[in-house]
Write a protein that holds these residues in place. Structure first.
Motif, PDB file in Angstrom:
ATOM      1  N   ALA A 148       1.116  -1.400  -0.020  1.00 34.90           N
ATOM      2  CA  ALA A 148      -0.128   0.138   0.181  1.00 34.90           C
ATOM      3  C   ALA A 148       0.942   1.833   0.334  1.00 34.90           C
ATOM      4  O   ALA A 148       0.867   2.005  -1.141  1.00 34.90           O
ATOM      5  N   ALA A 149       1.498   1.552   1.162  1.00 35.17           N
ATOM      6  CA  ALA A 149       2.369   2.464   1.314  1.00 35.17           C
ATOM      7  C   ALA A 149       3.468   2.807  -0.535  1.00 35.17           C
ATOM      8  O   ALA A 149       3.235   4.028  -0.230  1.00 35.17           O
ATOM      9  N   LEU A 150       4.023   1.492  -0.709  1.00 40.07           N
ATOM     10  CA  LEU A 150       4.811   2.071  -2.032  1.00 40.07           C
ATOM     11  C   LEU A 150       3.944   2.303  -3.015  1.00 40.07           C
ATOM     12  O   LEU A 150       4.095   2.730  -4.137  1.00 40.07           O
ATOM     13  N   GLU A 151       2.424   1.838  -3.143  1.00 42.33           N
ATOM     14  CA  GLU A 151       1.288   2.299  -4.505  1.00 42.33           C
ATOM     15  C   GLU A 151       0.756   3.206  -4.395  1.00 42.33           C
ATOM     16  O   GLU A 151       0.889   4.058  -5.504  1.00 42.33           O
ATOM     17  N   ASP A 152       1.389   3.825  -2.904  1.00 43.56           N
ATOM     18  CA  ASP A 152       0.566   5.148  -3.033  1.00 43.56           C
ATOM     19  C   ASP A 152       1.762   6.059  -3.122  1.00 43.56           C
ATOM     20  O   ASP A 152       1.599   7.264  -3.972  1.00 43.56           O
ATOM     21  N   CYS A 153       3.324   6.221  -2.949  1.00 40.02           N
ATOM     22  CA  CYS A 153       4.416   6.907  -3.467  1.00 40.02           C
ATOM     23  C   CYS A 153       4.021   6.593  -4.942  1.00 40.02           C
ATOM     24  O   CYS A 153       4.876   7.805  -5.565  1.00 40.02           O
ATOM     25  N   HIS A 154       4.190   6.146  -5.154  1.00 41.29           N
ATOM     26  CA  HIS A 154       4.112   5.363  -6.807  1.00 41.29           C
ATOM     27  C   HIS A 154       3.286   6.496  -7.238  1.00 41.29           C
ATOM     28  O   HIS A 154       3.433   7.264  -8.619  1.00 41.29           O
ATOM     29  N   ALA A 155       1.599   7.109  -6.918  1.00 42.74           N
ATOM     30  CA  ALA A 155       1.308   7.537  -7.584  1.00 42.74           C
ATOM     31  C   ALA A 155       1.424   8.682  -7.186  1.00 42.74           C
ATOM     32  O   ALA A 155       1.049   9.761  -8.191  1.00 42.74           O
ATOM     33  N   GLY A 156       1.804   9.354  -5.996  1.00 44.08           N
ATOM     34  CA  GLY A 156       2.529  10.521  -5.718  1.00 44.08           C
ATOM     35  C   GLY A 156       3.242  11.046  -6.976  1.00 44.08           C
ATOM     36  O   GLY A 156       3.830  12.216  -7.948  1.00 44.08           O
ATOM     37  N   LEU A 157       4.362  10.049  -7.094  1.00 46.96           N
ATOM     38  CA  LEU A 157       5.211  10.681  -8.021  1.00 46.96           C
ATOM     39  C   LEU A 157       4.986  10.690  -9.280  1.00 46.96           C
ATOM     40  O   LEU A 157       5.272  11.062  -9.885  1.00 46.96           O
ATOM     41  N   LEU A 158       3.586  10.035 -10.044  1.00 43.63           N
ATOM     42  CA  LEU A 158       3.926   9.644 -11.472  1.00 43.63           C
ATOM     43  C   LEU A 158       2.875  11.421 -11.847  1.00 43.63           C
ATOM     44  O   LEU A 158       2.767  12.228 -12.368  1.00 43.63           O
ATOM     45  N   TRP A 159       2.071  12.296 -10.659  1.00 40.97           N
ATOM     46  CA  TRP A 159       1.770  13.222 -10.578  1.00 40.97           C
ATOM     47  C   TRP A 159       2.518  14.163 -10.615  1.00 40.97           C
ATOM     48  O   TRP A 159       2.365  15.497 -11.041  1.00 40.97           O
TER      49      TRP A 159
END
Length: 307
Positions: A125-136
């Protein structure tokens, strides 16, 4: 084994902090730790008042909140992942001010994701959230992106760097890993010899990794995207800055990670601060060693960005 001593300026600080914030020993102590950390949180209005040179906002990458601090003129982005042992902390906590201390003199926009916490939200979960934020961030912010973080945030940053390398983007200019939490096996000499000392010892580390990984912790089933020290291949990474205290649990895993980047042909700068405990530079900011640690990060950032 006899552990090294704390820096003379840091020794009284660590004793006072341990009295106020004992190390974690059980999963049921996590709510109490979160309450302690939440006391350090600032509102957006407080951040804006304290840092008038920045335009402060909270954006969203899907359901992931992102603290965004933009200077009048930006030379790039520090995508900063907060710490908290994977079980606590906030993008609006003390780490937001730490990120500004890292990036301010380099005129970088700061973006910090509010990722989900374990054990309610275990890996990934934490990694997926960080990845979504990086794409943004790659879509909405101009300039080179440096991925950074402290403690658990440093571990997540290292994992995210591996992920975007393997997925071939977005491009990163570098990664800045401060006392990163990299290895769930928790069995290095520094982890063993320093158990019971400092603010985040081997016992607390077991709590954090168990919350994040459950029964997989320490087994052969843990992927590199969960614990970057597990990665078999550290080639193809961007220039990397790593630092760690000599008197903290993560010392040896950080040193090993730097060596393995060099062995893979990579570019890494490593600082091991004598007498430093976990997070010393933000918890004892006036100490000479803390000033030196912050200066070393800034020097690396400026050199990386051609400043």
């Amino acid at each position: 084994m006899t552990p090294p001593p704390f820096d003379p300026e840091l020794a009284p600080v660590i004793e006072a902090l341990r009295a106020l914030r004992p190390s974690l020993s059980r999963l049921d102590e996590i709510p109490g730790r979160r309450e302690l950390d939440a006391a350090d949180n600032w509102t957006l209005e407080e951040l804006a008042a304290a840092y008038p040179a920045y335009r402060v906002s909270e954006e969203h990458a899907g359901e992931v909140p992102l603290l965004v601090l933009r200077p009048a003129e930006s030379a790039g982005v520090l995508y900063y992942v907060h710490g908290g042992g994977l079980i606590a902390g906030s993008h609006l906590g003390q780490d937001a001010r730490n990120a500004l201390a890292w990036s301010g003199e380099a005129n970088l926009t700061v973006v910090s994701p509010g990722y989900r916490l374990a054990p309610e939200h275990p890996y990934p979960a934490a990694l997926e959230d960080c990845h979504a934020g990086l794409l943004w961030t790659a879509e909405h912010c101009a300039g080179p992106i440096v991925l950074g973080g402290v403690s658990a945030g440093g571990g997540l940053a290292a994992a995210l760097t591996l992920l975007v390398r393997d997925r071939r983007g977005p491009a990163l200019a570098g990664q800045l890993l401060a006392c990163p939490m990299l290895d769930d096996r928790n069995n290095t000499p520094s982890a063993v010899e320093l158990d019971g000392r400092g603010l985040w010892d081997r016992t607390a580390n077991t709590v954090g990794w168990t919350a994040y990984l459950g029964d997989r912790r320490g087994s052969g089933e843990v992927p590199a995207y969960a614990a970057p020290a597990r990665a078999e291949d550290l080639s193809g990474l961007p220039p990397t800055f790593l630092d760690v205290g000599a008197v903290e649990t993560f010392r040896d895993e950080v040193i090993t990670y730097a060596h393995r980047i060099w062995q893979a042909g990579g570019d890494a700068e490593l600082h091991v601060w004598p007498g430093g405990f976990h997070g010393f530079d933000s918890l004892a900011p006036e100490a000479k060693i803390s000033q030196a640690a912050r200066a070393a990060r800034l020097t690396w950032l400026r050199r990386l960005l051609g400043q």
